[in-house]
Motif scaffolding. Structure first.
Motif, short mmCIF file in Angstrom:
data_model
loop_
_atom_site.label_atom_id
_atom_site.label_comp_id
_atom_site.label_asym_id
_atom_site.label_seq_id
_atom_site.Cartn_x
_atom_site.Cartn_y
_atom_site.Cartn_z
N GLY A 30 0.35 -3.12 -12.74
CA GLY A 30 0.65 -4.32 -12.23
C GLY A 30 1.85 -4.45 -12.22
N SER A 31 2.79 -4.20 -13.35
CA SER A 31 4.06 -4.46 -13.56
C SER A 31 5.00 -4.01 -12.46
CB SER A 31 4.50 -3.93 -15.04
OG SER A 31 5.91 -4.48 -14.78
N PHE A 32 5.03 -2.78 -11.96
CA PHE A 32 5.48 -1.80 -10.96
C PHE A 32 5.45 -2.38 -9.58
CE2 PHE A 32 5.60 0.74 -7.46
CZ PHE A 32 6.61 2.14 -7.60
N VAL A 33 3.97 -2.70 -9.53
CA VAL A 33 3.70 -3.63 -8.12
C VAL A 33 4.18 -5.38 -8.23
CG1 VAL A 33 1.76 -4.57 -6.82
CG2 VAL A 33 1.90 -2.74 -7.22
N GLU A 34 4.26 -6.17 -9.17
CA GLU A 34 5.36 -7.51 -8.84
C GLU A 34 6.85 -6.96 -8.45
OE1 GLU A 34 4.08 -9.30 -12.70
OE2 GLU A 34 2.14 -9.46 -12.37
N GLN A 35 7.22 -6.34 -9.64
CA GLN A 35 8.60 -5.91 -9.22
C GLN A 35 8.82 -4.99 -7.50
OE1 GLN A 35 10.42 -3.41 -12.00
NE2 GLN A 35 12.34 -3.25 -10.91
N LEU A 36 8.19 -3.91 -7.14
CA LEU A 36 8.69 -3.19 -6.41
C LEU A 36 7.70 -5.21 -4.50
CD1 LEU A 36 8.37 -1.45 -4.02
CD2 LEU A 36 5.64 -1.15 -4.14
N VAL A 37 6.63 -5.70 -4.97
CA VAL A 37 7.16 -6.94 -4.17
C VAL A 37 8.14 -7.61 -3.64
CG1 VAL A 37 5.20 -8.82 -2.69
CG2 VAL A 37 4.15 -6.53 -4.01
N ALA A 38 8.80 -8.49 -5.22
CA ALA A 38 9.75 -8.91 -5.07
C ALA A 38 11.10 -8.18 -4.79
CB ALA A 38 9.88 -9.07 -6.66
N GLU A 39 10.51 -6.76 -4.58
CA GLU A 39 12.38 -6.19 -3.94
C GLU A 39 12.30 -6.55 -2.40
OE1 GLU A 39 12.46 -2.68 -6.13
OE2 GLU A 39 13.20 -3.76 -8.16
N ARG A 40 10.68 -6.01 -2.16
CA ARG A 40 10.19 -5.72 -0.70
C ARG A 40 10.41 -6.61 0.11
NH1 ARG A 40 12.10 -0.55 0.42
NH2 ARG A 40 11.62 0.70 -1.87
N ARG A 41 9.48 -7.79 -1.02
CA ARG A 41 9.48 -9.10 0.19
C ARG A 41 8.34 -8.69 0.76
NH1 ARG A 41 15.51 -11.95 1.09
NH2 ARG A 41 16.42 -11.67 -1.33
N SER A 42 7.65 -8.45 1.07
CA SER A 42 6.14 -8.56 2.12
C SER A 42 5.49 -7.58 1.43
CB SER A 42 6.68 -8.12 3.26
OG SER A 42 6.96 -7.06 3.95
N ALA A 43 4.39 -7.28 1.52
CA ALA A 43 3.04 -7.13 1.81
C ALA A 43 2.99 -5.06 2.45
CB ALA A 43 1.24 -7.40 1.30
N ASP A 44 3.62 -5.49 3.43
CA ASP A 44 3.81 -4.53 4.12
C ASP A 44 4.32 -3.17 3.70
OD1 ASP A 44 2.58 -5.54 5.91
OD2 ASP A 44 3.18 -6.42 7.36
N ALA A 45 5.49 -4.09 3.46
CA ALA A 45 7.26 -3.35 3.16
C ALA A 45 7.02 -2.44 1.59
CB ALA A 45 8.55 -3.98 3.05
N ALA A 46 6.01 -3.10 0.32
CA ALA A 46 5.63 -2.43 -0.34
C ALA A 46 5.48 -1.83 -0.34
CB ALA A 46 5.13 -4.06 -1.51
N THR A 47 3.82 -1.48 0.83
CA THR A 47 3.16 -0.74 0.98
C THR A 47 3.41 0.82 0.94
OG1 THR A 47 0.99 -2.38 1.29
CG2 THR A 47 0.88 0.14 2.73
N ARG A 48 4.72 0.40 2.35
CA ARG A 48 5.33 1.66 3.56
C ARG A 48 6.41 2.31 2.21
NH1 ARG A 48 5.84 -2.30 7.67
NH2 ARG A 48 8.49 -2.74 6.68
N ALA A 49 6.63 1.54 0.93
CA ALA A 49 7.72 1.88 0.03
C ALA A 49 6.62 3.51 -0.87
CB ALA A 49 8.40 1.41 -0.82
N VAL A 50 5.29 2.53 -1.00
CA VAL A 50 4.65 3.41 -2.17
C VAL A 50 3.72 4.94 -1.08
CG1 VAL A 50 2.32 3.11 -2.76
CG2 VAL A 50 3.63 1.18 -3.29
N ASN A 51 3.38 4.58 0.17
CA ASN A 51 2.72 5.41 0.55
C ASN A 51 3.88 7.08 0.91
OD1 ASN A 51 0.52 5.37 1.14
ND2 ASN A 51 0.79 3.54 2.63
N ASP A 52 5.46 6.07 1.44
CA ASP A 52 6.19 6.68 1.64
C ASP A 52 6.43 7.67 0.52
OD1 ASP A 52 6.39 6.10 4.94
OD2 ASP A 52 8.76 5.04 4.27
N ASP A 53 7.17 7.28 -0.29
CA ASP A 53 7.27 7.94 -1.81
C ASP A 53 6.50 8.66 -2.49
OD1 ASP A 53 9.87 6.35 -2.64
OD2 ASP A 53 9.13 5.10 -3.37
N LEU A 54 4.61 8.81 -2.07
CA LEU A 54 3.95 9.63 -2.78
C LEU A 54 3.50 10.38 -1.51
CD1 LEU A 54 1.15 7.14 -4.08
CD2 LEU A 54 2.66 8.84 -5.61
N ASP A 55 3.99 10.19 -0.49
CA ASP A 55 3.82 11.75 0.31
C ASP A 55 4.85 12.41 0.09
OD1 ASP A 55 1.38 10.65 1.86
OD2 ASP A 55 2.82 8.98 3.19
N GLU A 56 5.43 12.11 -0.01
CA GLU A 56 7.37 12.99 -0.56
C GLU A 56 7.24 13.60 -1.70
OE1 GLU A 56 11.79 12.93 -1.27
OE2 GLU A 56 10.69 10.70 0.13
#
Length: 257
Positions: A30-56
């Motif tokens: 929960g803490s990680f997602v709240e910070q991530l969404v605040a930084e990326r400012r959208s669910a789309d950008a946050a989702t792309r960041a999660v998928n890109d990092d975990l794929d790598e």
């Protein structure tokens, strides 16, 4: 990642420790997602960041850790949806489901549309002089009369489409005309014999009069009624509802002097 591995390594029977570890894991997600969404400012950008990092990370990790990363991905994306709304892959899935549901609905409607026409077909196969033949033609006549009533007035493409399942086939129209001819000819004969009165019958070469429509409806209803008594030959049954519906007045009794 460490909390996910710790949670997987916790003894299932040690409920207290498992619940405590589960709580810390959920709090970290929960803490990680709240910070991530605040930084990326959208669910789309946050989702792309999660998928890109975990794929790598998964590509560089041992195969036995892939299931752990899959769980982390799943939990992170679900948390992003709760915090910032559906992610792109979830919206895409929803659109596919909605599209599939629309296709299924259209298929069902088309099948029902043609099925309704098939259901409303009235066979006219038995000879006119038989009871079965008269019953078939009575059904066809009722269908024709109802259709003409529904279809009267202004017509358009939409109305035509809606009425198509109920539109009589040529053989049904032919059967209805046969019974109509018998009924109206019989009604004229009854009027001539004064066994029926008050009927205004046309000449036969023009539109039906309101009373002629009334005769045809009464004949059709009588022949389709399972409680009706049939005569021998069956065609005489056509005359019964005309006699009963249009009776002639009783002759006045002669006064004695």
């Amino acid at each position: 990642m460490n909390l996910a591995l710790e949670l997987e390594g916790t003894d299932p029977g040690d409920h207290a420790r498992r619940d405590e570890t589960e709580g810390r894991y959920r709090a970290a997600i929960g803490s990680f997602v709240e910070q991530l969404v605040a930084e990326r400012r959208s669910a789309d950008a946050a989702t792309r960041a999660v998928n890109d990092d975990l794929d790598e990370i998964s590509a560089l990790s041992a195969a036995e850790l892939h299931s752990t990363y899959d769980r982390i991905r799943y939990d992170l994306l679900n948390q992003i949806e709760e915090v910032a709304g559906p992610s792109p892959w979830q919206r895409a899935a929803q659109k596919r489901l909605v599209g599939l549901g629309g296709v299924v609905l259209v298929v069902l409607l088309v099948a029902g549309y043609f099925g309704l026409r098939q259901y409303n077909l009235t066979p006219v196969t038995a000879p006119l002089e038989t009871r079965a033949g008269l019953e078939q033609r009575a059904n066809a006549l009722a269908k024709v009369l109802h259709y003409e009533s529904w279809a009267s007035g202004r017509r358009g493409m939409i109305k035509n489409l809606l009425l198509w399942p109920f539109e009589p086939l040529p053989e049904e129209v032919a059967g209805a005309r046969e019974l109509s001819s018998v009924a109206l000819t019989g009604a004229a004969k009854l009027v001539e014999l004064r066994e029926a009165c008050g009927l205004q019958l046309g000449s036969g070469d023009q539109a039906l009069t309101p009373q002629e429509y009334g005769v045809l409806n009464k004949v059709s209803d009588h022949l389709r009624n399972k409680a009706s008594q049939w005569r021998d030959p069956p065609v005489l049954t056509v005359l019964d509802p005309i006699r009963s519906s249009y009776p002639c007045p009783e002759p006045a009794a002669q006064t004695r002097h």
